[in-house]
Scaffold this motif. Structure first.
Motif, PDB file in Angstrom:
ATOM      1  N   MET A  57       0.748  -1.274  -0.133  1.00 38.63           N
ATOM      2  CA  MET A  57       0.143  -0.054   0.089  1.00 38.63           C
ATOM      3  C   MET A  57       0.807   1.271   0.098  1.00 38.63           C
ATOM      4  O   MET A  57       0.664   2.171  -0.570  1.00 38.63           O
ATOM      5  CB  MET A  57      -0.899  -0.027   1.202  1.00 38.63           C
ATOM      6  N   MET A  58       1.944   1.071   0.984  1.00 35.85           N
ATOM      7  CA  MET A  58       2.673   2.415   0.755  1.00 35.85           C
ATOM      8  C   MET A  58       3.575   2.717  -0.280  1.00 35.85           C
ATOM      9  O   MET A  58       3.693   3.778  -0.990  1.00 35.85           O
ATOM     10  CB  MET A  58       3.762   2.313   2.176  1.00 35.85           C
ATOM     11  N   GLY A  59       3.978   1.554  -1.044  1.00 35.27           N
ATOM     12  CA  GLY A  59       4.700   1.647  -2.529  1.00 35.27           C
ATOM     13  C   GLY A  59       3.695   2.165  -3.359  1.00 35.27           C
ATOM     14  O   GLY A  59       4.158   3.182  -4.488  1.00 35.27           O
ATOM     15  N   ASP A  60       2.459   1.653  -3.387  1.00 34.53           N
ATOM     16  CA  ASP A  60       1.550   2.181  -4.250  1.00 34.53           C
ATOM     17  C   ASP A  60       1.224   3.632  -4.138  1.00 34.53           C
ATOM     18  O   ASP A  60       1.245   4.511  -5.032  1.00 34.53           O
ATOM     19  CB  ASP A  60       0.196   1.264  -4.012  1.00 34.53           C
ATOM     20  N   ARG A 120       0.766   5.578  -7.595  1.00 31.08           N
ATOM     21  CA  ARG A 120      -0.271   6.674  -8.138  1.00 31.08           C
ATOM     22  C   ARG A 120       0.163   7.910  -8.425  1.00 31.08           C
ATOM     23  O   ARG A 120      -0.317   8.235  -9.597  1.00 31.08           O
ATOM     24  CB  ARG A 120      -1.268   6.670  -6.470  1.00 31.08           C
ATOM     25  N   PRO A 121       1.186   8.557  -8.264  1.00 27.15           N
ATOM     26  CA  PRO A 121       1.467   9.615  -8.792  1.00 27.15           C
ATOM     27  C   PRO A 121       2.105   9.353 -10.279  1.00 27.15           C
ATOM     28  O   PRO A 121       1.674  10.177 -11.422  1.00 27.15           O
ATOM     29  CB  PRO A 121       2.854  10.151  -8.052  1.00 27.15           C
ATOM     30  N   LEU A 122       2.781   8.262 -10.664  1.00 26.52           N
ATOM     31  CA  LEU A 122       3.156   8.042 -12.023  1.00 26.52           C
ATOM     32  C   LEU A 122       1.921   7.628 -12.864  1.00 26.52           C
ATOM     33  O   LEU A 122       1.837   8.092 -13.873  1.00 26.52           O
ATOM     34  CB  LEU A 122       4.157   6.734 -11.683  1.00 26.52           C
ATOM     35  N   LEU A 123       0.827   7.012 -12.219  1.00 29.08           N
ATOM     36  CA  LEU A 123      -0.272   6.664 -12.922  1.00 29.08           C
ATOM     37  C   LEU A 123      -1.205   7.892 -13.350  1.00 29.08           C
ATOM     38  O   LEU A 123      -1.497   7.795 -14.360  1.00 29.08           O
ATOM     39  CB  LEU A 123      -1.180   5.623 -12.238  1.00 29.08           C
ATOM     40  N   ILE A 124      -1.089   8.811 -12.399  1.00 26.32           N
ATOM     41  CA  ILE A 124      -1.819  10.022 -12.820  1.00 26.32           C
ATOM     42  C   ILE A 124      -1.236  10.850 -13.545  1.00 26.32           C
ATOM     43  O   ILE A 124      -1.928  11.567 -14.562  1.00 26.32           O
ATOM     44  CB  ILE A 124      -2.098  10.935 -11.393  1.00 26.32           C
ATOM     45  N   ALA A 125       0.069  10.847 -13.650  1.00 25.19           N
ATOM     46  CA  ALA A 125       0.923  11.530 -14.892  1.00 25.19           C
ATOM     47  C   ALA A 125       0.746  10.971 -16.061  1.00 25.19           C
ATOM     48  O   ALA A 125       0.678  11.574 -16.915  1.00 25.19           O
ATOM     49  CB  ALA A 125       2.558  11.543 -14.159  1.00 25.19           C
ATOM     50  N   PRO A 183      -4.969   4.028 -17.873  1.00 28.03           N
ATOM     51  CA  PRO A 183      -4.107   4.605 -16.874  1.00 28.03           C
ATOM     52  C   PRO A 183      -4.889   5.312 -15.629  1.00 28.03           C
ATOM     53  O   PRO A 183      -4.686   5.019 -14.602  1.00 28.03           O
ATOM     54  CB  PRO A 183      -3.274   5.626 -17.422  1.00 28.03           C
ATOM     55  N   GLY A 184      -6.227   5.838 -16.393  1.00 28.04           N
ATOM     56  CA  GLY A 184      -7.056   6.340 -15.032  1.00 28.04           C
ATOM     57  C   GLY A 184      -7.927   5.307 -14.302  1.00 28.04           C
ATOM     58  O   GLY A 184      -7.925   5.720 -13.165  1.00 28.04           O
ATOM     59  N   LYS A 185      -8.011   4.265 -14.857  1.00 28.02           N
ATOM     60  CA  LYS A 185      -8.657   3.327 -14.205  1.00 28.02           C
ATOM     61  C   LYS A 185      -7.648   2.755 -13.227  1.00 28.02           C
ATOM     62  O   LYS A 185      -8.156   2.406 -11.953  1.00 28.02           O
ATOM     63  CB  LYS A 185      -9.223   2.096 -15.244  1.00 28.02           C
ATOM     64  N   SER A 186      -6.312   2.411 -13.700  1.00 33.14           N
ATOM     65  CA  SER A 186      -5.446   1.899 -12.481  1.00 33.14           C
ATOM     66  C   SER A 186      -5.037   2.902 -11.501  1.00 33.14           C
ATOM     67  O   SER A 186      -4.749   2.597 -10.210  1.00 33.14           O
ATOM     68  CB  SER A 186      -4.358   1.637 -13.472  1.00 33.14           C
ATOM     69  N   ALA A 187      -5.315   4.275 -11.872  1.00 31.75           N
ATOM     70  CA  ALA A 187      -5.020   5.263 -10.824  1.00 31.75           C
ATOM     71  C   ALA A 187      -6.053   5.567  -9.726  1.00 31.75           C
ATOM     72  O   ALA A 187      -5.692   5.903  -8.881  1.00 31.75           O
ATOM     73  CB  ALA A 187      -4.518   6.690 -11.485  1.00 31.75           C
ATOM     74  N   PHE A 188      -7.271   5.587 -10.455  1.00 25.27           N
ATOM     75  CA  PHE A 188      -8.427   5.992  -9.386  1.00 25.27           C
ATOM     76  C   PHE A 188      -9.348   4.764  -8.954  1.00 25.27           C
ATOM     77  O   PHE A 188     -10.016   5.209  -8.231  1.00 25.27           O
ATOM     78  CB  PHE A 188      -9.102   7.151 -10.022  1.00 25.27           C
ATOM     79  N   VAL A 189      -9.356   3.782  -9.702  1.00 22.20           N
ATOM     80  CA  VAL A 189     -10.524   2.888  -9.384  1.00 22.20           C
ATOM     81  C   VAL A 189      -9.839   1.436  -8.946  1.00 22.20           C
ATOM     82  O   VAL A 189     -10.494   1.028  -7.708  1.00 22.20           O
ATOM     83  CB  VAL A 189     -11.187   2.397 -10.717  1.00 22.20           C
ATOM     84  N   ARG A 190      -8.539   1.500  -8.864  1.00 24.30           N
ATOM     85  CA  ARG A 190      -7.816   0.243  -8.115  1.00 24.30           C
ATOM     86  C   ARG A 190      -7.780   0.426  -6.512  1.00 24.30           C
ATOM     87  O   ARG A 190      -7.314   1.642  -6.292  1.00 24.30           O
ATOM     88  CB  ARG A 190      -6.482  -0.057  -9.049  1.00 24.30           C
ATOM     89  N   CYS A 191      -7.977  -0.613  -5.802  1.00 25.92           N
ATOM     90  CA  CYS A 191      -7.609  -0.277  -4.508  1.00 25.92           C
ATOM     91  C   CYS A 191      -6.372   0.063  -4.082  1.00 25.92           C
ATOM     92  O   CYS A 191      -5.282  -0.641  -4.900  1.00 25.92           O
ATOM     93  CB  CYS A 191      -8.332  -1.607  -3.643  1.00 25.92           C
TER      94      CYS A 191
END
Length: 113
Positions: free
Chosen positions: A48-51, A56-61, A94-102
């Motif tokens: 969770m911490m690594g994510d 998450r910042p890389l996926l949002i970018a 990428p948006g799904k991985s950044a915002f929908v994934r737990c």
């Protein structure tokens, strides 16, 4: 005698290191078979911490850059007839991985029972 010992040590280390992937594969298979603490739905704290810190910042970018690339390549995608595929690949995934994934999970989407 020194050459014999050196050769024996190198051979022992090589055999030991070459068998490590097989041992790791057994451990992963046994822990994935039903241990409720370390499943995809309940990842450990370090995942969770690594994510949170890295992924998450890389996926949002990647979502922002993908949206910009989608807009720039939209005329070419429209001419080629693959606007939907380009949008899925550049923005939605990428948006799904950044915002929908737990947090800490490896698969996108909500758990459906």
């Amino acid at each position: 005698m020194n050459l014999f010992r050196t050769t024996a040590v190198v051979l022992a280390l090589t055999c030991g290191l070459s068998s490590m992937p097989a041992v790791a594969e057994e451990v992963v298979a046994s822990s994935a078979s039903g241990d409720p603490l370390y499943t995809v739905e309940a990842p450990p704290a370090y995942a969770m911490m690594g994510d949170l810190i890295f992924a998450r910042p890389l996926l949002i970018a990647a979502t922002v850059v993908g949206a910009a690339a989608f807009v720039v390549t939209l005329p070419f995608s429209a001419l080629g007839g693959n606007v939907k595929e380009a949008g899925e690949a550049l923005v939605v995934e990428p948006g799904k991985s950044a915002f929908v994934r737990c947090l800490g999970c490896t698969k996108s989407g909500y758990k459906q029972d």
